[in-house]
Structures are given as C-alpha cells and as structure tokens.
Design a protein around this motif. Structure first.
Motif, PDB file in Angstrom:
ATOM      1  N   VAL A  63       0.835  -1.204   0.000  1.00  0.00           N
ATOM      2  CA  VAL A  63       0.000   0.000   0.000  1.00  0.00           C
ATOM      3  C   VAL A  63       0.872   1.258   0.000  1.00  0.00           C
ATOM      4  O   VAL A  63       0.584   2.243  -0.694  1.00  0.00           O
ATOM      5  N   PHE A  64       1.967   1.218   0.770  1.00  0.00           N
ATOM      6  CA  PHE A  64       2.910   2.346   0.808  1.00  0.00           C
ATOM      7  C   PHE A  64       3.500   2.586  -0.592  1.00  0.00           C
ATOM      8  O   PHE A  64       3.666   3.730  -1.021  1.00  0.00           O
ATOM      9  N   ALA A  65       3.817   1.499  -1.284  1.00  0.00           N
ATOM     10  CA  ALA A  65       4.365   1.620  -2.639  1.00  0.00           C
ATOM     11  C   ALA A  65       3.366   2.277  -3.582  1.00  0.00           C
ATOM     12  O   ALA A  65       3.748   3.034  -4.484  1.00  0.00           O
ATOM     13  N   LEU A  66       2.072   2.007  -3.367  1.00  0.00           N
ATOM     14  CA  LEU A  66       1.036   2.645  -4.180  1.00  0.00           C
ATOM     15  C   LEU A  66       1.034   4.159  -3.967  1.00  0.00           C
ATOM     16  O   LEU A  66       0.872   4.928  -4.916  1.00  0.00           O
ATOM     17  N   ILE A  67       1.218   4.571  -2.714  1.00  0.00           N
ATOM     18  CA  ILE A  67       1.279   6.012  -2.418  1.00  0.00           C
ATOM     19  C   ILE A  67       2.504   6.626  -3.087  1.00  0.00           C
ATOM     20  O   ILE A  67       2.438   7.700  -3.687  1.00  0.00           O
ATOM     21  N   TYR A  68       3.619   5.923  -2.993  1.00  0.00           N
ATOM     22  CA  TYR A  68       4.866   6.400  -3.600  1.00  0.00           C
ATOM     23  C   TYR A  68       4.719   6.491  -5.118  1.00  0.00           C
ATOM     24  O   TYR A  68       5.267   7.389  -5.760  1.00  0.00           O
ATOM     25  N   GLY A  69       3.959   5.547  -5.679  1.00  0.00           N
ATOM     26  CA  GLY A  69       3.768   5.526  -7.127  1.00  0.00           C
ATOM     27  C   GLY A  69       2.952   6.671  -7.656  1.00  0.00           C
ATOM     28  O   GLY A  69       2.909   6.887  -8.873  1.00  0.00           O
ATOM     29  N   PHE A  70       2.294   7.435  -6.776  1.00  0.00           N
ATOM     30  CA  PHE A  70       1.542   8.593  -7.226  1.00  0.00           C
ATOM     31  C   PHE A  70       2.462   9.659  -7.808  1.00  0.00           C
ATOM     32  O   PHE A  70       2.074  10.401  -8.712  1.00  0.00           O
ATOM     33  N   ILE A  71       3.689   9.742  -7.285  1.00  0.00           N
ATOM     34  CA  ILE A  71       4.650  10.704  -7.829  1.00  0.00           C
ATOM     35  C   ILE A  71       4.996  10.318  -9.258  1.00  0.00           C
ATOM     36  O   ILE A  71       4.918  11.111 -10.182  1.00  0.00           O
ATOM     37  N   ALA A  72       5.422   9.096  -9.436  1.00  0.00           N
ATOM     38  CA  ALA A  72       5.748   8.538 -10.748  1.00  0.00           C
ATOM     39  C   ALA A  72       5.628   7.026 -10.626  1.00  0.00           C
ATOM     40  O   ALA A  72       6.035   6.457  -9.615  1.00  0.00           O
ATOM     41  N   LYS A  73       5.044   6.402 -11.626  1.00  0.00           N
ATOM     42  CA  LYS A  73       4.768   4.972 -11.528  1.00  0.00           C
ATOM     43  C   LYS A  73       6.034   4.130 -11.342  1.00  0.00           C
ATOM     44  O   LYS A  73       5.990   3.070 -10.716  1.00  0.00           O
ATOM     45  N   GLU A  74       7.174   4.598 -11.876  1.00  0.00           N
ATOM     46  CA  GLU A  74       8.414   3.860 -11.657  1.00  0.00           C
ATOM     47  C   GLU A  74       8.783   3.811 -10.171  1.00  0.00           C
ATOM     48  O   GLU A  74       9.535   2.943  -9.732  1.00  0.00           O
ATOM     49  N   GLY A  75       8.225   4.775  -9.402  1.00  0.00           N
ATOM     50  CA  GLY A  75       8.504   4.827  -7.980  1.00  0.00           C
ATOM     51  C   GLY A  75       8.010   3.603  -7.234  1.00  0.00           C
ATOM     52  O   GLY A  75       8.483   3.316  -6.124  1.00  0.00           O
TER      53      GLY A  75
ATOM     54  N   CYS B 296      -0.420   8.860 -12.165  1.00  0.00           N
ATOM     55  CA  CYS B 296       0.601   9.718 -11.559  1.00  0.00           C
ATOM     56  C   CYS B 296       0.067  11.147 -11.451  1.00  0.00           C
ATOM     57  O   CYS B 296      -0.891  11.523 -12.131  1.00  0.00           O
ATOM     58  N   MET B 297       0.705  11.952 -10.612  1.00  0.00           N
ATOM     59  CA  MET B 297       0.167  13.287 -10.353  1.00  0.00           C
ATOM     60  C   MET B 297       0.241  14.178 -11.596  1.00  0.00           C
ATOM     61  O   MET B 297      -0.575  15.093 -11.752  1.00  0.00           O
ATOM     62  N   ALA B 298       1.181  13.907 -12.511  1.00  0.00           N
ATOM     63  CA  ALA B 298       1.226  14.693 -13.746  1.00  0.00           C
ATOM     64  C   ALA B 298      -0.042  14.477 -14.565  1.00  0.00           C
ATOM     65  O   ALA B 298      -0.604  15.421 -15.139  1.00  0.00           O
ATOM     66  N   THR B 299      -0.523  13.232 -14.600  1.00  0.00           N
ATOM     67  CA  THR B 299      -1.759  12.927 -15.320  1.00  0.00           C
ATOM     68  C   THR B 299      -2.959  13.550 -14.625  1.00  0.00           C
ATOM     69  O   THR B 299      -3.867  14.079 -15.280  1.00  0.00           O
ATOM     70  N   VAL B 300      -2.981  13.491 -13.301  1.00  0.00           N
ATOM     71  CA  VAL B 300      -4.080  14.092 -12.537  1.00  0.00           C
ATOM     72  C   VAL B 300      -4.170  15.586 -12.812  1.00  0.00           C
ATOM     73  O   VAL B 300      -5.258  16.129 -13.052  1.00  0.00           O
ATOM     74  N   ILE B 301      -3.025  16.250 -12.811  1.00  0.00           N
ATOM     75  CA  ILE B 301      -3.015  17.695 -13.067  1.00  0.00           C
ATOM     76  C   ILE B 301      -3.437  17.987 -14.504  1.00  0.00           C
ATOM     77  O   ILE B 301      -4.101  18.994 -14.779  1.00  0.00           O
ATOM     78  N   THR B 302      -3.068  17.115 -15.434  1.00  0.00           N
ATOM     79  CA  THR B 302      -3.469  17.311 -16.826  1.00  0.00           C
ATOM     80  C   THR B 302      -4.978  17.192 -16.979  1.00  0.00           C
ATOM     81  O   THR B 302      -5.596  17.946 -17.744  1.00  0.00           O
ATOM     82  N   ILE B 303      -5.581  16.240 -16.258  1.00  0.00           N
ATOM     83  CA  ILE B 303      -7.045  16.114 -16.284  1.00  0.00           C
ATOM     84  C   ILE B 303      -7.682  17.406 -15.782  1.00  0.00           C
ATOM     85  O   ILE B 303      -8.637  17.918 -16.377  1.00  0.00           O
ATOM     86  N   ARG B 304      -7.142  17.942 -14.688  1.00  0.00           N
ATOM     87  CA  ARG B 304      -7.657  19.207 -14.158  1.00  0.00           C
ATOM     88  C   ARG B 304      -7.436  20.350 -15.154  1.00  0.00           C
ATOM     89  O   ARG B 304      -8.317  21.194 -15.371  1.00  0.00           O
ATOM     90  N   TYR B 305      -6.289  20.353 -15.800  1.00  0.00           N
ATOM     91  CA  TYR B 305      -5.934  21.412 -16.751  1.00  0.00           C
ATOM     92  C   TYR B 305      -6.863  21.395 -17.972  1.00  0.00           C
ATOM     93  O   TYR B 305      -7.269  22.453 -18.464  1.00  0.00           O
ATOM     94  N   GLU B 306      -7.227  20.205 -18.441  1.00  0.00           N
ATOM     95  CA  GLU B 306      -8.033  20.093 -19.652  1.00  0.00           C
ATOM     96  C   GLU B 306      -9.524  20.224 -19.370  1.00  0.00           C
ATOM     97  O   GLU B 306     -10.262  20.728 -20.204  1.00  0.00           O
TER      98      GLU B 306
END
Length: 750
Positions: free
Chosen positions: A653-665, A707-717
């Motif tokens: 579960v912790f790894a899932l949280i870390y993966g929000f930054i970047a999936k490679e995380g 990832c958070m970049a995708t989340v922000i892009t959804i908000r941006y669009e």
C-alpha cells in the motif's frame, strides 16, 4: 487579458481547421500566450500583441470551426466573441492614447478621461459601451487550395460583420499546381479585402496587415453585411426581420443575420428574444413553423445548400488554370478510404510512428528486438542513451549537486530542496521531452493531411463503441504517456466524447507503468508462457476499459442535441512543415508546463513531507513516516488479494502512495522498504506472493490512481476539480473491484 495592456485595435482570427491558422499566427506574433479561458468554457484563450507601423494590435485566436451555428463549443465561442458577448471578461486593456499622457502611469480614472473618451468616439470605438465589445477587425483565413470548402465560414462571418479581411492562405501551393485566383474579383463579390498570402513563406504578410489597418480606419469597408439571396426564404426573412426589430436586440446583432439564424433553429437566439419580448418570440415561432410546413425539409439544410451554391457561383470564374491532381495523392486517398485496407494502413502507420517515439524515449521495445537478434551491446547502448535516460541523468546530476551544496548546513533542507522541490521539477523534465516529441509528430500528421484520413479510416471501428475515429489518438498517445494522450482530446468536437476520452485515458498503460508491468511479471512468473499470457491479458484489459469507460462517460456528459458524428474537412495531402509542427508542439507543451508545473511541484513537496516526516519529526526511515502510517492504516485493502501478513500488506500500500509521484517509484519503494542493498527482484520474492496474488496486484497497479502529472493534466483540460476527483474515484473503484474479482475467480479455478 490577465493584465491591462495599452493597444490600438483588436483583431480576431477565425478559420476552419487545417487552413494554416496556427502558421499565420506564429508568423505574426511569434509566441502566442495562454491568457485564461473563455468564460464558462474549457477552451483556452490564446492571444498576443504585435506592433506594426506604430500601432499596437492585439491578436486573438478564435477556436477552429466550420461555421457559426453554435452546435460545438468552438462554434459557440466564436459566435459569442464576434457578437461582443464576452466584453471585458476577455479584453482588459486601456486605449493606447494613454501612453502619450504624462499622468498615465499614476492615473486611476482612465475610464472617465475626456481625452480618451473623445479618442474612442473618433475611432467609433465601442469601448465606451462595455456591454458591446466586438473585435475591430475579423481576419478570416481560408485555404486557397480548397477555396470552395473553406469559404463557408467566411460567408457566415461576413453575414454578421463587414469589418473583415480575408487571408487567402497557401497561395504558393496553388501556384505550384498551375492554378490562380482572381483576388480582386473575389474581393468585389464579397465586399471585403482579399489578400493572397503564404503564411509558411511569409509572403504578403505586410499587405495583410495594411489591409487590416485600412479596414480599421474605415478607409475601405463594405457598407453593410454580405447579403445572399435566399430565394423562397426571402419573404420569411423579411417578416422575421420586422419582428426582430420589435424585440430591440443590441445593435451588434444584425437583424437580417438574426432572422436567418432563427430560421435555422437557433435555440439560444430564441431564448434571448423571448427574454426581451415574449410576444415577439411566439410570432417568430409561428413564421418558422410556416416555413417548415411549406418546404417540408430541414430549413438549416436548405440555407446551407443555398450558401454553397453561392460559393460555387462566385468561385466558378475566379479560379483559373485548373489542372488535374497528381496521381500519388489520389493513391494515398484510395488506400486510406478503402473499407478494409484503410483501417489496417492507419493502424500500421500509427504503430510505426509510436514505435519510433517509444524507442527514442525509452529504448523499448526496440531493445528487446535487438537482444533477440543477438545484438545485446547495441540494445544496452539504446537503453543507456535513450531520451529518458539522458534527461534523468542530467536531472540527477543537478539534484545531487544541489543536495551536496546544502547538506553540510541542513540535511532536512537539502532533502526538501533536492527531493521535494527539484524532485517535482525533475519529474516534469522527464516527461516534457516526450510530450514535445509526441505533439510534434501529431502536428506533422495533421499538417500533412494524414491525421484526418486516419481518423476517417478508423471511425468505423470506434463507432461500435459510440465514439468517433478521433478517439484513436488519445488511445495511441496514452501508451507513451497519459499526459499528451489527454491533451490530444482537444481535437474532439463533441463535449461529451471529449470528457469521456479524458476520463478514460488513464486506463491505458503508459510507458512508466509498462516498466512496472514487465518488472513484476518477470519476477512473479517463471514460465515464458505465463509471462506472455499475463502481459497480453493486462494490456488488452486496459484497452477494453478505455473503450468501455469512454463510451459510458461520453453518454453521461453528452449535451442535448449532441450526436456521435464525425464531421471534418479532409485537407489535401501535402509535405508537412517541420517549422510549423515545432511551433505548435512548443506552444502547447510550454503552456502545459507553465500551468501544470507549479501544481506538480507543490504536490511533490506534499508527498515529500508524508514520506520524510513522522510523529517524531524528520526521519530517513520510511517505516516511521506519516506515509507509512497511512499505508498501515490502509493495509486491510491487501486482504482483498488474500494477503494476511500485515508487514507485507502495508509495504504494498505504501508503494502505491509512492507511485503517485511517478509509476516507476513503485519499484523503488518496494526495494527501499526491504533490507538495504537488495534488488527489486529479491524484495518482491521476499513477500512470498503467489502468481495469482501477483496478477491481482498487477491489475490494481495498472488501473488505480494515475501519476500526479496525469491528474493535473485532467484538471488542466477539464478545468474542473470535481471531474478530476471523479476520475480518481472511478479509477480506484474499478481497480479494486476488477482485481478482487480476478483474484477470487483465479483462486477458485487454480
């Protein structure tokens, strides 16, 4: 505008898609800017200011559209802007005459200045009446190579306003085909200046600007709007005109234009008139009903047919020296329009293009092909010098340097700057080259005319899901990165379908998730057959989820009257301009980074805090952080996949949280949470998971929050946090249900 600017005149630039509008705008302005959003819309306002012969000219880029019916969001924006309905919510500037005033820097009463008001009056400005704020001149761009098709928008605008200039673009291509256009005759018929230009080569740009200034100064201008003889409809148009006069619409609404639009069934104009004079609206409805009863046909279709006949009439004699098309172009059209070969050729072309993108960016899958051919050294070289590797190496060098510089003074501050702030910046820089590369290739496809043909060819496949062929580009682009995939939905005309594709794109497995997928499959499954089945099944599930969710969301958000229909112009095939493609890619990429970059860095700092601080303050032990506490709190989620060991559950579960930054995380987090010095493979095997559990977890990994970049892009669009949160919730619910059901079904079978 976001800040007040001193300008002399406003020029609105209108044009249908593929007429070269972006090329001309970049030629005129050099660098357009995103200055906000059209009120109540998700479409960006793109504008810039140029200086020409001592005048400051504000250029406003209107969305590409085929008409002014208001059916699509782009048409609605263009029409409202030309009618002056946006007012100072879009334009916030003072008159340039203030610059010559010695008190202009400290003046707070420019709106009441008598000199300024008198200047406005002399130039017949409408700034005094802030309710009416139409552009001074409308620059209409048409494509000289397909004049009959692209003149329709020009005709629609000229029926609304005579203050226009027509730019006859791509005149160089027309001349190369041995054809010419009598621009003086066309100008005489339309009543406005017609300037032949080549935006790509910069031909006659000065003449175009001179014509704009001349229209603005009222030296040459039509006395009235363009008047087309609508034959049998003229009697009804005149009757409605007399009724509209009673409604007392604002002066920026030409009565004849309003009458024609009402005959076409413009519901918005009906509502406007009804709010002003209910009795008049009832009489108008009676007249419209008479027309429909007499014609027994769709009135809007009749009007469109008359306009096209008018265009055919005026262009019949002005286009000269027409020659046959070259055979190669017709061959390309035959291939892409073939019902069987067209979709196959389109998919193969996209596959080759994005294979090249993936290989340049990540080295995959070309590295695997090279290894299978015994070229291991070349495969390693491709991975080592891929775009991602080079950017990541340079970013890491910079971050390590800053960390070493600050660490002697404060370890906490060094970690915050290096991991929290610069880590977010590094994330942006990692996927920014991919965004630019993908947008560049898409621009090349659009400029060449192939993008339109691919869309039409694949439309029949997506129609089975209630989508148009435009859905293929978000699908393909998202396989590289969800960010450009979501951004590519701007080409989709229907609001419902566009929102559906935006919210469904995160289901597509991007390159970052592909790394995680391959890494876990390689460790969790020992048999090559099992690895292949696991990989293909998860990949196909993601595509199926994309199509299903896009269909559902499109139906939910579809506006009244919006139907699934692919309406687009098919431009001629031409050699694409690398410079134009680069301009388009750079502008879109730069504006995204400018808007989304700040939020990404802020989220990166928040995640750093969760993973670096705990109840006892700053710590380098992940087990003592707030992130670990959250992971342990949510550890029961892992019980859905049959994981009873709490120590294993919270780490996943912790790894899932870390993966929000970047999936490679995900891979990094799993390795870091195990004993120091162990690899990811050893860390994963230490969990003692069965292949079925690993497959279920993989399904969750591939479909949960992007990832958070995708989340922000959804908000941006979407310009909506509500829709962004809805996307996250649906992804989480889908991932949970899908992975849980899959685990229990496989557990029963095996």
């Amino acid at each position: 505008m976001e800040e007040s600017q001193d300008i002399d005149l406003v020029v609105a630039v209108a044009g249908s898609p593929n007429v070269g509008k972006s090329t001309l705008l970049n030629r005129l302005v050099g660098a357009l800017s995103h200055v906000g959003n059209w009120p109540g819309k998700t479409v960006d306002i793109i504008a810039g200011v140029i200086e020409y012969k001592g005048y400051r000219i504000q250029i406003v880029d209107l969305p590409g559209t085929y008409g002014l019916s208001g059916v699509t969001e782009e048409e609605d924006i263009t029409r409202k802007y030309l009618l002056g309905e946006y007012g100072e919510r879009v334009h916030k500037h003072r008159r340039a005459i203030c610059e010559s005033c010695p008190f202009h820097r400290t003046c707070f009463f420019s709106q009441l200045c008598l000199v300024r008001l008198f200047s406005d009056f002399l130039h017949r400005r409408k700034k005094i009446y802030q309710r009416i704020y139409t552009p001074d001149v409308v620059l209409i761009i048409v494509d000289a190579t397909v004049l009959e098709k692209t003149l329709y928008l020009a005709i629609s605008i000229l029926e609304l306003t005579p203050n226009a200039v027509i730019a006859l673009n791509k005149i160089d291509e027309l001349e190369e085909r041995g054809m010419s256009i009598d621009t003086q005759a066309l100008s005489k018929r339309l009543g406005v200046p017609v300037i032949p230009i080549s935006a790509l080569k910069g031909k006659n740009i000065d003449k175009l600007l001179d014509a704009i200034l001349s229209v603005w100064r009222r030296r040459i201008s039509a006395r009235r709007t363009l008047r087309i003889n609508y034959g049998i409809l003229e009697h009804y148009i005149q009757r409605i005109e007399s009724l509209v006069r009673k409604a007392k619409l604002p002066p920026n609404y030409p009565r004849r234009w309003v009458a024609i639009r009402l005959l076409e069934g413009d519901h918005e104009l009906f509502s406007k008139i009804k709010s002003l004079h209910d009795g008049v609206s009832s009489e108008i409805e009676t007249v419209v009903s008479e027309v429909r009863k007499e014609l027994g046909d769709d009135v809007s279709a009749v009007i469109a047919r008359i306009r096209y006949n008018y265009i055919a009439e005026i262009t019949r004699d002005i286009i000269k020296k027409k020659v046959e098309r070259v055979p190669e172009l017709s061959l390309i059209d035959r291939v892409f329009t073939h019902p069987l070969i067209g979709p196959i050729a389109s998919i193969l072309l996209l596959f080759v293009i994005f294979l090249a993108v993936f290989s340049i960016n990540l080295g995959f899958p070309l590295n695997i092909a090279l290894e299978s051919l015994g070229m291991s050294s070349l495969a390693e070289l491709l991975e080592e010098y891929s775009l991602v590797s080079l950017v990541d190496y340079l970013v890491s060098l910079g971050i390590d340097y800053i960390r070493a510089l600050i660490e002697p003074y404060s370890v906490t501050l060094a970690s915050f700057i290096a991991d929290g702030v610069l880590g977010g910046f590094g994330l942006i820089m990692t996927f920014f080259p991919l965004i630019i590369l993908v947008l560049f290739l898409i621009s090349l496809l659009e400029d060449s005319g192939l993008a339109a043909r691919i869309t039409v060819a694949i439309d029949s496949l997506f129609s089975k899901f209630g989508l148009t062929g435009r859905a293929v580009f978000p699908l393909m682009l998202s396989m590289g990165c969800n960010v450009p995939g979501i951004m590519s939905t701007r080409t989709v005309m229907g609001k419902g379908e566009r929102l559906g594709l935006i919210l469904a794109s995160p289901f597509i497995i991007c390159q970052a998730r592909l790394i995680v997928l391959i890494a876990i499959i390689t460790v969790a499954f020992t048999s090559p057959i099992q690895q292949t089945i696991a990989f293909l099944s998860i990949f196909l599930i993601s595509i199926l989820l994309y199509l299903i969710m896009a269909t559902i969301f499109a139906r939910i958000f579809r506006e009244e009257g919006e139907v699934r229909a692919l309406v687009m112009d098919i431009p001629p095939v031409r050699r694409p301009s690398i410079r134009v493609a680069w301009w388009n890619a750079w502008i879109m990429g730069k504006e995204f980074i400018k808007k989304a970059g700040t939020i990404i860095v802020m989220l990166s700092m928040l995640v750093w805090f969760l993973l670096s601080y705990g109840p006892n303050g700053y710590t380098v032990d992940p087990d003592e952080t707030y992130g670990a506490i959250i992971g342990k709190t949510l550890a029961p989620i892992a019980h859905l996949w049959g994981i009873s060991d709490v120590n294993v559950a919270w780490k996943i579960v912790f790894a899932l949280i870390y993966g929000f930054i970047a999936k490679e995380g995900l891979l990094v987090a799993i390795a870091q949470l195990s004993s120091k010095g162990v690899s990811f493979e050893e860390a994963w095997l230490s969990f003692g998971l069965t292949p079925i559990q690993s497959f279920a977890i993989l399904l969750f990994f591939m479909t949960y929050v992007p990832c958070m970049a995708t989340v922000i892009t959804i908000r941006y669009e979407t310009k909506s946090w509500r829709l962004t949160l809805l996307s996250i919730v649906i992804l989480l619910i889908t991932a949970t249900i899908l992975s849980t059901i899959t685990y229990h079904i496989l557990a029963i079978i095996f």
